[in-house]
Design an enzyme around this catalytic site. Sequence first.
Site, PDB file in Angstrom:
ATOM      1  N   GLY A   5       0.781  -1.232   0.000  1.00 31.02           N
ATOM      2  CA  GLY A   5       0.000   0.000   0.000  1.00 31.02           C
ATOM      3  C   GLY A   5       0.809   1.276   0.000  1.00 31.02           C
ATOM      4  O   GLY A   5       0.313   2.324   0.435  1.00 31.02           O
ATOM      5  N   ILE A  56      -6.294 -10.296 -12.003  1.00 25.63           N
ATOM      6  CA  ILE A  56      -6.760  -9.972 -13.357  1.00 25.63           C
ATOM      7  C   ILE A  56      -8.268  -9.785 -13.278  1.00 25.63           C
ATOM      8  O   ILE A  56      -8.982 -10.598 -12.694  1.00 25.63           O
ATOM      9  CB  ILE A  56      -6.392 -11.098 -14.339  1.00 25.63           C
ATOM     10  CG1 ILE A  56      -4.860 -11.163 -14.465  1.00 25.63           C
ATOM     11  CG2 ILE A  56      -7.045 -10.874 -15.699  1.00 25.63           C
ATOM     12  CD1 ILE A  56      -4.348 -12.350 -15.239  1.00 25.63           C
ATOM     13  N   LEU A  57      -8.748  -8.684 -13.836  1.00 31.32           N
ATOM     14  CA  LEU A  57     -10.173  -8.367 -13.757  1.00 31.32           C
ATOM     15  C   LEU A  57     -10.891  -8.843 -15.021  1.00 31.32           C
ATOM     16  O   LEU A  57     -10.316  -8.841 -16.117  1.00 31.32           O
ATOM     17  CB  LEU A  57     -10.350  -6.852 -13.589  1.00 31.32           C
ATOM     18  CG  LEU A  57      -9.788  -6.302 -12.273  1.00 31.32           C
ATOM     19  CD1 LEU A  57      -9.595  -4.793 -12.345  1.00 31.32           C
ATOM     20  CD2 LEU A  57     -10.679  -6.683 -11.094  1.00 31.32           C
ATOM     21  N   HIS A 112       1.844   0.740 -12.949  1.00 30.59           N
ATOM     22  CA  HIS A 112       2.674  -0.429 -13.233  1.00 30.59           C
ATOM     23  C   HIS A 112       4.133   0.009 -13.216  1.00 30.59           C
ATOM     24  O   HIS A 112       4.472   1.068 -13.755  1.00 30.59           O
ATOM     25  CB  HIS A 112       2.298  -1.011 -14.603  1.00 30.59           C
ATOM     26  CG  HIS A 112       3.056  -2.259 -14.920  1.00 30.59           C
ATOM     27  ND1 HIS A 112       2.748  -3.478 -14.341  1.00 30.59           N
ATOM     28  CD2 HIS A 112       4.120  -2.483 -15.719  1.00 30.59           C
ATOM     29  CE1 HIS A 112       3.592  -4.394 -14.793  1.00 30.59           C
ATOM     30  NE2 HIS A 112       4.439  -3.808 -15.628  1.00 30.59           N
ATOM     31  N   GLU A 146       6.814   6.299  -8.760  1.00 30.45           N
ATOM     32  CA  GLU A 146       5.397   5.914  -8.750  1.00 30.45           C
ATOM     33  C   GLU A 146       4.626   6.840  -7.823  1.00 30.45           C
ATOM     34  O   GLU A 146       3.523   7.294  -8.132  1.00 30.45           O
ATOM     35  CB  GLU A 146       5.231   4.465  -8.274  1.00 30.45           C
ATOM     36  CG  GLU A 146       5.790   3.427  -9.213  1.00 30.45           C
ATOM     37  CD  GLU A 146       5.512   2.003  -8.738  1.00 30.45           C
ATOM     38  OE1 GLU A 146       4.394   1.725  -8.265  1.00 30.45           O
ATOM     39  OE2 GLU A 146       6.417   1.163  -8.827  1.00 30.45           O
TER      40      GLU A 146
HETATM   41  C1  GAR Z   1       3.959  -1.229  -7.170  1.00 32.56           C
HETATM   42  O1  GAR Z   1       5.292  -1.227  -7.590  1.00 32.56           O
HETATM   43  C2  GAR Z   1       3.023  -1.265  -8.361  1.00 32.56           C
HETATM   44  O2  GAR Z   1       3.487  -0.527  -9.447  1.00 32.56           O
HETATM   45  C3  GAR Z   1       2.996  -2.744  -8.666  1.00 32.56           C
HETATM   46  O3  GAR Z   1       2.936  -3.363  -7.405  1.00 32.56           O
HETATM   47  C4  GAR Z   1       3.602  -2.530  -6.450  1.00 32.56           C
HETATM   48  C5  GAR Z   1       2.664  -2.302  -5.296  1.00 32.56           C
HETATM   49  O4  GAR Z   1       3.316  -1.616  -4.253  1.00 32.56           O
HETATM   50  N1  GAR Z   1       1.880  -3.084  -9.504  1.00 32.56           N
HETATM   51  C6  GAR Z   1       1.938  -3.989 -10.484  1.00 32.56           C
HETATM   52  O5  GAR Z   1       2.932  -4.644 -10.724  1.00 32.56           O
HETATM   53  C7  GAR Z   1       0.665  -4.133 -11.290  1.00 32.56           C
HETATM   54  N2  GAR Z   1       0.881  -4.880 -12.479  1.00 32.56           N
HETATM   55  P1  GAR Z   1       2.486  -0.864  -3.152  1.00 32.56           P
HETATM   56  O6  GAR Z   1       1.506  -1.890  -2.574  1.00 32.56           O
HETATM   57  O7  GAR Z   1       3.508  -0.456  -2.141  1.00 32.56           O
HETATM   58  O8  GAR Z   1       1.776   0.299  -3.778  1.00 32.56           O
END
Ligand code: GAR
Length: 217
Positions: free
Chosen positions: A16, A95-96, A112, A177
């Site tokens: 999160g 996957i939705l 992503h 991100e």
């Molecule tokens: C993040 O790096 C996000 O970009 C990735 O999971 C991580 C979640 O971290 N998402 C994917 O790979 C989706 N395909 P977080 O729970 O700390 O936000």
Amino acid sequence: MTATRRAVAVLISGRGSNLRALIEAAKAPDYPARIALVVSNRADAEGLRLARDHGIETAVIPSKGKERAAFDAEVDALLRAKGIELVCLAGFMRILTPEFVAGWTGRMINIHPSLLPAFKGVNVHEQAIEAGVRISGCTVHFVIPELDDGPIILQAAVPVPPGATPAQLADLVLEQEHRIYPQALRWLAEDRLQIDGRAVRIRGAAPASGALISPAL
Ligand code: GAR
């Protein structure tokens, strides 16, 4: 602005940290969205506690052993019951179904940790390092039925340090991100994003950072 802020649900499966970035951004008085609900498919997702600590309503809808369509229908019903307008996927590792996605077209975005369309799926940083790329990054995009695909709203580029491990690259990308996700949600909540085929146009003057953030180039 407070009265008109758009109600956002964030869907998570784990840590999160992107949820945290959105929560922090939404504290600004001029932010056009509020995090109204956090939904996790895992009861042990760390992000749930973070949401609760901020007084945000949470829901756990277990996905294990459930038909994909049944799970999605449950999530969809909850989002609608709670008056959710926009959905952010933030480390939501499911996957939705096309049916679920269709119900939120243009109103659901994902982050992503690569410069899409490169390196979809899981083990993204391993993939990037194995491919020998010198620049990786992250992408916020509209969700379409295809995994890690859809019109791109915002990307940030991250140079790959020589000899970086996947974990080191993940940390560098994650930092970016946390910058681009709140910005992309801001544009979405302000109704400034126009999908034009595969491209996204941003109405009005873009901020100085532009639609590509390249912090260290
Ligand atoms: C993040 O790096 C996000 O970009 C990735 O999971 C991580 C979640 O971290 N998402 C994917 O790979 C989706 N395909 P977080 O729970 O700390 O936000």
